[in-house]
Write an enzyme that holds these catalytic residues in place. Structure first.
Site, PDB file in Angstrom:
ATOM      1  N   ARG A 162       0.839  -1.206   0.000  1.00  7.64           N
ATOM      2  CA  ARG A 162       0.000   0.000   0.000  1.00  7.64           C
ATOM      3  C   ARG A 162       0.870   1.251   0.000  1.00  7.64           C
ATOM      4  O   ARG A 162       0.549   2.254  -0.643  1.00  7.64           O
ATOM      5  CB  ARG A 162      -0.955  -0.040   1.193  1.00  7.64           C
ATOM      6  N   LYS A 209      -2.680   6.359   1.202  1.00  5.89           N
ATOM      7  CA  LYS A 209      -2.541   6.903   2.552  1.00  5.89           C
ATOM      8  C   LYS A 209      -1.646   8.147   2.494  1.00  5.89           C
ATOM      9  O   LYS A 209      -0.490   8.148   2.925  1.00  5.89           O
ATOM     10  CB  LYS A 209      -1.963   5.826   3.478  1.00  5.89           C
ATOM     11  N   GLU A 217     -16.402   5.847   3.789  1.00  2.00           N
ATOM     12  CA  GLU A 217     -15.730   5.398   5.013  1.00  2.00           C
ATOM     13  C   GLU A 217     -15.723   6.545   6.008  1.00  2.00           C
ATOM     14  O   GLU A 217     -16.343   7.588   5.778  1.00  2.00           O
ATOM     15  CB  GLU A 217     -14.321   4.890   4.702  1.00  2.00           C
TER      16      GLU A 217
HETATM   17  C1  LIG Z   1      -8.936   6.476   5.953  1.00  2.00           C
HETATM   18  C2  LIG Z   1      -8.653   5.140   6.537  1.00  2.00           C
HETATM   19  N1  LIG Z   1      -9.435   4.112   6.197  1.00  2.00           N
HETATM   20  C3  LIG Z   1      -9.227   2.875   6.689  1.00  2.00           C
HETATM   21  C4  LIG Z   1      -8.209   2.615   7.583  1.00  2.00           C
HETATM   22  C5  LIG Z   1      -8.001   1.243   8.108  1.00  2.00           C
HETATM   23  O1  LIG Z   1      -6.932   0.620   7.438  1.00  2.00           O
HETATM   24  P1  LIG Z   1      -6.095  -0.535   8.105  1.00  2.00           P
HETATM   25  O2  LIG Z   1      -7.054  -1.644   8.408  1.00  2.00           O
HETATM   26  O3  LIG Z   1      -5.126  -0.943   7.042  1.00  2.00           O
HETATM   27  O4  LIG Z   1      -5.472   0.024   9.323  1.00  2.00           O
HETATM   28  C6  LIG Z   1      -7.373   3.655   7.982  1.00  2.00           C
HETATM   29  C7  LIG Z   1      -6.314   3.436   8.974  1.00  2.00           C
HETATM   30  O5  LIG Z   1      -5.236   3.106   8.688  1.00  2.00           O
HETATM   31  C8  LIG Z   1      -7.585   4.942   7.441  1.00  2.00           C
HETATM   32  O6  LIG Z   1      -6.783   5.955   7.782  1.00  2.00           O
END
Ligand SMILES: Cc1ncc(COP(=O)(O)O)c(C=O)c1O
Length: 341
Positions: free
Chosen positions: A82, A184, A220
Protein backbone atom coordinates in the site's frame (compact mmCIF):
# COMPACT_ATOMS: atom_id res chain seq x y z
CA UNK A 1 14.17 -9.14 26.73
CA UNK A 2 13.34 -7.17 29.85
CA UNK A 3 10.22 -5.05 29.25
CA UNK A 4 10.03 -1.37 30.15
CA UNK A 5 8.29 -0.78 33.41
CA UNK A 6 5.22 1.02 32.04
CA UNK A 7 1.61 1.00 33.15
CA UNK A 8 0.64 -0.77 29.90
CA UNK A 9 -3.09 -0.69 30.52
CA UNK A 10 -3.12 3.08 30.98
CA UNK A 11 -0.65 4.41 28.44
CA UNK A 12 -3.38 5.79 26.15
CA UNK A 13 -3.02 6.59 22.45
CA UNK A 14 -0.34 9.28 22.25
CA UNK A 15 3.22 9.59 20.96
CA UNK A 16 5.81 8.31 23.39
CA UNK A 17 9.46 8.25 22.44
CA UNK A 18 11.14 4.84 22.12
CA UNK A 19 14.81 3.83 21.69
CA UNK A 20 15.50 3.78 17.98
CA UNK A 21 13.98 4.82 14.69
CA UNK A 22 14.88 3.86 11.11
CA UNK A 23 15.99 6.43 8.51
CA UNK A 24 16.85 5.99 4.82
CA UNK A 25 17.48 8.74 2.29
CA UNK A 26 16.83 8.85 -1.44
CA UNK A 27 19.32 10.95 -3.39
CA UNK A 28 20.66 10.96 -6.97
CA UNK A 29 18.14 8.32 -7.98
CA UNK A 30 18.70 5.68 -5.29
CA UNK A 31 18.04 4.78 -1.66
CA UNK A 32 20.97 4.57 0.74
CA UNK A 33 21.42 1.59 3.10
CA UNK A 34 19.40 3.10 5.94
CA UNK A 35 20.32 3.23 9.62
CA UNK A 36 18.78 2.99 13.06
CA UNK A 37 19.27 6.17 15.04
CA UNK A 38 18.46 7.61 18.44
CA UNK A 39 17.85 11.04 16.92
CA UNK A 40 14.11 11.72 16.97
CA UNK A 41 14.36 15.01 15.07
CA UNK A 42 14.11 15.68 11.34
CA UNK A 43 16.08 18.53 9.81
CA UNK A 44 15.02 19.57 6.31
CA UNK A 45 15.21 22.59 4.06
CA UNK A 46 12.59 25.30 4.65
CA UNK A 47 11.26 24.74 1.13
CA UNK A 48 11.15 20.91 1.29
CA UNK A 49 8.45 19.32 -0.89
CA UNK A 50 6.61 18.02 2.16
CA UNK A 51 6.39 21.46 3.75
CA UNK A 52 5.22 23.30 0.63
CA UNK A 53 3.09 20.81 -1.30
CA UNK A 54 2.34 18.06 1.25
CA UNK A 55 4.35 15.42 -0.61
CA UNK A 56 4.12 12.73 2.07
CA UNK A 57 2.49 9.37 2.72
CA UNK A 58 2.51 6.94 5.63
CA UNK A 59 1.46 3.57 6.98
CA UNK A 60 0.31 2.19 10.32
CA UNK A 61 0.69 -1.32 11.72
CA UNK A 62 1.22 -2.99 15.08
CA UNK A 63 3.59 -5.39 16.84
CA UNK A 64 2.35 -7.40 19.79
CA UNK A 65 3.23 -10.30 22.02
CA UNK A 66 1.40 -13.56 21.36
CA UNK A 67 0.17 -16.09 23.90
CA UNK A 68 3.46 -18.01 23.42
CA UNK A 69 5.50 -14.88 24.12
CA UNK A 70 6.66 -14.21 20.56
CA UNK A 71 6.76 -10.70 19.14
CA UNK A 72 4.85 -10.65 15.86
CA UNK A 73 3.50 -8.23 13.26
CA UNK A 74 0.37 -8.64 11.17
CA UNK A 75 0.55 -8.79 7.35
CA UNK A 76 3.34 -6.19 6.88
CA UNK A 77 3.56 -7.18 3.21
CA UNK A 78 0.19 -5.47 2.65
CA UNK A 79 1.43 -2.25 4.28
CA UNK A 80 4.57 -2.42 2.10
CA UNK A 81 2.43 -2.74 -1.04
CA UNK A 82 0.00 0.00 0.00
CA UNK A 83 2.90 2.36 0.75
CA UNK A 84 4.37 1.61 -2.70
CA UNK A 85 0.98 2.46 -4.26
CA UNK A 86 0.80 5.69 -2.24
CA UNK A 87 4.34 6.69 -3.27
CA UNK A 88 3.63 6.09 -6.95
CA UNK A 89 0.46 8.19 -6.90
CA UNK A 90 2.37 11.06 -5.25
CA UNK A 91 5.34 10.86 -7.67
CA UNK A 92 7.67 9.66 -4.92
CA UNK A 93 10.25 6.89 -5.33
CA UNK A 94 9.01 3.55 -3.97
CA UNK A 95 10.86 2.23 -0.94
CA UNK A 96 11.29 -1.42 -2.06
CA UNK A 97 8.65 -3.67 -0.46
CA UNK A 98 11.15 -6.28 0.79
CA UNK A 99 13.25 -3.53 2.37
CA UNK A 100 10.14 -2.03 3.94
CA UNK A 101 9.45 -5.31 5.76
CA UNK A 102 13.11 -5.71 6.82
CA UNK A 103 13.20 -2.15 8.13
CA UNK A 104 9.98 -2.67 10.13
CA UNK A 105 11.45 -5.86 11.65
CA UNK A 106 14.74 -4.10 12.50
CA UNK A 107 12.95 -1.17 14.11
CA UNK A 108 10.67 -3.39 16.21
CA UNK A 109 13.64 -5.50 17.33
CA UNK A 110 15.49 -2.37 18.42
CA UNK A 111 12.46 -1.35 20.50
CA UNK A 112 11.48 -4.82 21.77
CA UNK A 113 11.37 -3.64 25.37
CA UNK A 114 8.48 -1.38 24.38
CA UNK A 115 6.38 -4.19 22.86
CA UNK A 116 3.65 -4.58 25.49
CA UNK A 117 3.29 -7.96 27.23
CA UNK A 118 0.63 -10.50 26.25
CA UNK A 119 -2.70 -9.88 27.88
CA UNK A 120 -2.17 -6.16 28.53
CA UNK A 121 -4.28 -5.20 25.52
CA UNK A 122 -1.59 -2.66 24.58
CA UNK A 123 0.48 -2.89 21.37
CA UNK A 124 3.51 -1.27 19.76
CA UNK A 125 2.24 1.01 17.01
CA UNK A 126 4.61 1.22 14.01
CA UNK A 127 4.57 4.30 11.81
CA UNK A 128 6.48 4.10 8.48
CA UNK A 129 6.36 7.31 6.45
CA UNK A 130 8.18 9.18 3.73
CA UNK A 131 8.35 12.72 2.47
CA UNK A 132 9.94 15.01 -0.12
CA UNK A 133 12.98 16.48 1.66
CA UNK A 134 14.68 18.62 -0.99
CA UNK A 135 13.57 22.18 -1.84
CA UNK A 136 10.90 22.88 -4.45
CA UNK A 137 9.28 26.16 -5.28
CA UNK A 138 7.52 25.50 -8.58
CA UNK A 139 4.82 22.84 -8.11
CA UNK A 140 6.68 19.62 -8.91
CA UNK A 141 8.00 16.51 -7.16
CA UNK A 142 11.07 16.86 -4.94
CA UNK A 143 14.38 15.30 -6.02
CA UNK A 144 15.26 13.86 -2.61
CA UNK A 145 13.19 11.87 -0.08
CA UNK A 146 13.43 10.47 3.40
CA UNK A 147 11.81 7.23 4.56
CA UNK A 148 11.48 6.77 8.32
CA UNK A 149 9.89 4.38 10.79
CA UNK A 150 9.23 5.14 14.44
CA UNK A 151 7.38 3.08 17.01
CA UNK A 152 5.32 4.07 20.02
CA UNK A 153 3.47 1.90 22.54
CA UNK A 154 -0.29 2.45 22.63
CA UNK A 155 -2.83 1.36 25.18
CA UNK A 156 -5.79 -0.98 24.73
CA UNK A 157 -8.41 0.51 22.45
CA UNK A 158 -11.40 -0.85 24.33
CA UNK A 159 -10.23 0.10 27.79
CA UNK A 160 -13.10 -0.08 30.25
CA UNK A 161 -15.32 -2.01 27.83
CA UNK A 162 -16.65 -1.52 24.36
CA UNK A 163 -18.89 1.46 23.77
CA UNK A 164 -20.77 1.63 20.45
CA UNK A 165 -20.11 4.83 18.52
CA UNK A 166 -22.46 7.51 17.24
CA UNK A 167 -21.70 8.80 13.75
CA UNK A 168 -23.01 11.65 11.66
CA UNK A 169 -23.27 11.74 7.89
CA UNK A 170 -20.88 14.51 6.93
CA UNK A 171 -21.60 17.42 4.61
CA UNK A 172 -17.90 17.49 3.77
CA UNK A 173 -16.25 15.21 1.22
CA UNK A 174 -13.25 13.08 2.12
CA UNK A 175 -12.10 12.13 -1.37
CA UNK A 176 -12.84 13.01 -4.99
CA UNK A 177 -13.84 10.22 -7.43
CA UNK A 178 -10.46 10.19 -9.19
CA UNK A 179 -8.44 11.76 -6.37
CA UNK A 180 -6.28 10.30 -3.61
CA UNK A 181 -8.81 8.60 -1.31
CA UNK A 182 -7.40 5.13 -2.09
CA UNK A 183 -3.88 5.95 -0.86
CA UNK A 184 -2.54 6.90 2.55
CA UNK A 185 -1.51 10.47 1.74
CA UNK A 186 -1.10 12.97 4.56
CA UNK A 187 -3.20 15.43 2.58
CA UNK A 188 -6.30 13.21 3.02
CA UNK A 189 -5.96 13.56 6.77
CA UNK A 190 -5.21 17.29 6.80
CA UNK A 191 -8.49 18.00 5.04
CA UNK A 192 -10.40 15.71 7.43
CA UNK A 193 -9.32 17.65 10.55
CA UNK A 194 -11.92 20.41 10.24
CA UNK A 195 -14.84 17.97 9.66
CA UNK A 196 -13.82 15.81 12.65
CA UNK A 197 -13.37 18.80 14.97
CA UNK A 198 -16.85 19.99 13.93
CA UNK A 199 -18.33 16.50 14.41
CA UNK A 200 -16.82 16.24 17.90
CA UNK A 201 -18.16 19.69 18.80
CA UNK A 202 -21.62 18.50 17.77
CA UNK A 203 -21.27 15.43 20.02
CA UNK A 204 -20.49 12.75 17.41
CA UNK A 205 -17.63 10.24 17.55
CA UNK A 206 -16.91 10.05 13.82
CA UNK A 207 -18.05 11.22 10.39
CA UNK A 208 -19.56 8.93 7.81
CA UNK A 209 -18.46 10.24 4.42
CA UNK A 210 -20.56 9.64 1.33
CA UNK A 211 -19.27 9.47 -2.24
CA UNK A 212 -18.47 12.99 -3.42
CA UNK A 213 -20.06 12.59 -6.88
CA UNK A 214 -23.62 11.61 -5.92
CA UNK A 215 -23.72 11.76 -2.11
CA UNK A 216 -25.80 8.62 -2.06
CA UNK A 217 -23.24 5.88 -1.35
CA UNK A 218 -21.38 5.03 1.85
CA UNK A 219 -17.60 5.50 1.68
CA UNK A 220 -15.73 5.40 5.01
CA UNK A 221 -14.87 7.50 8.07
CA UNK A 222 -11.73 9.62 8.41
CA UNK A 223 -9.76 6.62 9.66
CA UNK A 224 -11.64 3.36 9.15
CA UNK A 225 -13.64 1.32 6.63
CA UNK A 226 -17.23 0.16 7.22
CA UNK A 227 -18.53 -3.36 7.64
CA UNK A 228 -22.27 -4.00 7.86
CA UNK A 229 -24.14 -7.14 8.77
CA UNK A 230 -27.50 -7.66 7.07
CA UNK A 231 -30.49 -9.12 8.92
CA UNK A 232 -29.78 -12.48 7.26
CA UNK A 233 -26.18 -12.45 8.55
CA UNK A 234 -24.36 -11.48 5.39
CA UNK A 235 -21.24 -9.34 5.90
CA UNK A 236 -21.04 -6.51 3.41
CA UNK A 237 -18.57 -3.68 2.84
CA UNK A 238 -18.61 -0.68 0.49
CA UNK A 239 -16.91 -1.01 -2.89
CA UNK A 240 -15.40 2.26 -4.03
CA UNK A 241 -12.25 3.47 -5.76
CA UNK A 242 -11.94 6.39 -3.37
CA UNK A 243 -11.64 4.60 0.01
CA UNK A 244 -8.47 3.32 1.60
CA UNK A 245 -8.14 -0.45 1.11
CA UNK A 246 -8.07 -1.33 4.81
CA UNK A 247 -5.93 -4.35 5.67
CA UNK A 248 -8.15 -5.08 8.68
CA UNK A 249 -11.28 -4.97 6.51
CA UNK A 250 -9.75 -7.34 3.95
CA UNK A 251 -8.71 -9.68 6.78
CA UNK A 252 -12.14 -9.55 8.46
CA UNK A 253 -13.92 -10.36 5.18
CA UNK A 254 -11.66 -13.42 4.84
CA UNK A 255 -12.31 -14.41 8.46
CA UNK A 256 -16.09 -14.00 7.98
CA UNK A 257 -16.07 -16.32 4.99
CA UNK A 258 -13.38 -18.87 5.82
CA UNK A 259 -13.54 -19.09 9.62
CA UNK A 260 -17.17 -18.21 10.35
CA UNK A 261 -18.76 -19.60 7.17
CA UNK A 262 -20.67 -16.37 6.49
CA UNK A 263 -21.62 -14.98 3.12
CA UNK A 264 -19.59 -11.86 2.29
CA UNK A 265 -19.93 -9.21 -0.38
CA UNK A 266 -18.10 -6.06 -1.43
CA UNK A 267 -20.55 -3.82 -3.26
CA UNK A 268 -21.84 -0.29 -3.51
CA UNK A 269 -23.93 0.49 -0.43
CA UNK A 270 -26.57 3.21 -0.57
CA UNK A 271 -27.15 5.35 2.49
CA UNK A 272 -30.89 4.60 2.16
CA UNK A 273 -30.38 0.88 2.82
CA UNK A 274 -28.27 1.33 5.98
CA UNK A 275 -31.41 1.54 8.15
CA UNK A 276 -32.20 -2.08 7.22
CA UNK A 277 -28.92 -3.53 8.51
CA UNK A 278 -28.51 -5.43 11.78
CA UNK A 279 -24.98 -4.34 12.73
CA UNK A 280 -22.38 -1.80 11.74
CA UNK A 281 -18.67 -1.67 12.55
CA UNK A 282 -15.62 0.45 11.77
CA UNK A 283 -12.49 -1.48 10.99
CA UNK A 284 -8.86 -0.49 11.11
CA UNK A 285 -5.55 -1.34 12.72
CA UNK A 286 -6.22 0.68 15.89
CA UNK A 287 -9.38 -1.06 17.14
CA UNK A 288 -9.72 -4.06 14.76
CA UNK A 289 -13.50 -3.42 14.73
CA UNK A 290 -15.45 -0.81 16.68
CA UNK A 291 -19.22 -1.19 16.88
CA UNK A 292 -21.45 1.62 15.65
CA UNK A 293 -24.75 2.00 17.50
CA UNK A 294 -26.29 4.98 15.80
CA UNK A 295 -25.89 7.14 12.66
CA UNK A 296 -27.53 10.52 12.29
CA UNK A 297 -28.30 11.43 8.69
CA UNK A 298 -29.46 15.04 8.68
CA UNK A 299 -32.05 14.64 11.40
CA UNK A 300 -32.90 11.03 10.58
CA UNK A 301 -31.72 8.62 13.31
CA UNK A 302 -30.56 5.22 12.20
CA UNK A 303 -30.35 2.96 15.26
CA UNK A 304 -28.93 -0.52 14.84
CA UNK A 305 -30.69 -3.36 16.66
CA UNK A 306 -27.35 -4.20 18.37
CA UNK A 307 -27.93 -1.03 20.45
CA UNK A 308 -25.67 1.35 22.37
CA UNK A 309 -24.41 -1.04 25.06
CA UNK A 310 -22.36 -3.72 23.33
CA UNK A 311 -21.06 -5.14 20.07
CA UNK A 312 -23.54 -6.97 17.85
CA UNK A 313 -23.13 -10.77 17.83
CA UNK A 314 -21.46 -11.05 14.40
CA UNK A 315 -19.22 -8.03 15.04
CA UNK A 316 -18.14 -9.66 18.29
CA UNK A 317 -17.34 -12.98 16.57
CA UNK A 318 -15.34 -11.18 13.90
CA UNK A 319 -13.42 -9.23 16.55
CA UNK A 320 -12.78 -12.34 18.63
CA UNK A 321 -11.63 -14.47 15.71
CA UNK A 322 -9.27 -11.90 14.22
CA UNK A 323 -7.72 -11.05 17.60
CA UNK A 324 -7.37 -14.79 18.34
CA UNK A 325 -5.47 -15.13 15.05
CA UNK A 326 -3.29 -12.11 15.83
CA UNK A 327 -2.51 -13.26 19.36
CA UNK A 328 -1.68 -16.81 18.24
CA UNK A 329 -4.64 -18.41 20.02
CA UNK A 330 -5.90 -19.95 16.77
CA UNK A 331 -4.07 -20.80 13.59
CA UNK A 332 -3.54 -17.94 11.15
CA UNK A 333 -3.89 -18.21 7.39
CA UNK A 334 -0.49 -18.73 5.78
CA UNK A 335 1.64 -15.60 5.62
CA UNK A 336 -0.48 -13.45 7.93
CA UNK A 337 1.82 -13.44 10.95
CA UNK A 338 5.45 -12.37 10.73
CA UNK A 339 7.41 -13.54 13.75
CA UNK A 340 10.07 -11.05 14.82
CA UNK A 341 11.59 -12.88 17.76
C1 LIG B 1 -8.94 6.48 5.95
C2 LIG B 1 -8.65 5.14 6.54
N1 LIG B 1 -9.44 4.11 6.20
C3 LIG B 1 -9.23 2.87 6.69
C4 LIG B 1 -8.21 2.62 7.58
C5 LIG B 1 -8.00 1.24 8.11
O1 LIG B 1 -6.93 0.62 7.44
P1 LIG B 1 -6.09 -0.53 8.10
O2 LIG B 1 -7.05 -1.64 8.41
O3 LIG B 1 -5.13 -0.94 7.04
O4 LIG B 1 -5.47 0.02 9.32
C6 LIG B 1 -7.37 3.65 7.98
C7 LIG B 1 -6.31 3.44 8.97
O5 LIG B 1 -5.24 3.11 8.69
C8 LIG B 1 -7.58 4.94 7.44
O6 LIG B 1 -6.78 5.96 7.78
Amino acid sequence: MEKKNLDWENIGFAYRETNKRYVANFKDGSWDNGILTEDDTVVINESAGVLQYAQTCFEGLKAYTTEKGQIVIFRPDLNAKRMADSAERLEMPVFPEERFIEAVVETVKANAEYVPPYGSGATLYIRPYMFGSSPVIGVKPAQEYQFRIFTTPVGPYFKGGVKPLTLCVSDFDRAAPHGTGHIKAGLNYAMSLHPIVEAHKAGFDENMYLDAATRTKVEETGGANFLFVTKDNKVITPKSNSILPSITRRSLMYVAKEYLGLEVEEREIHIDEVKDFAECGLCGTAAVISPVGKIINHGEEICFPSGMEEMGPITKKLYQTLTDIQMGRIEAPEGWIKVIE
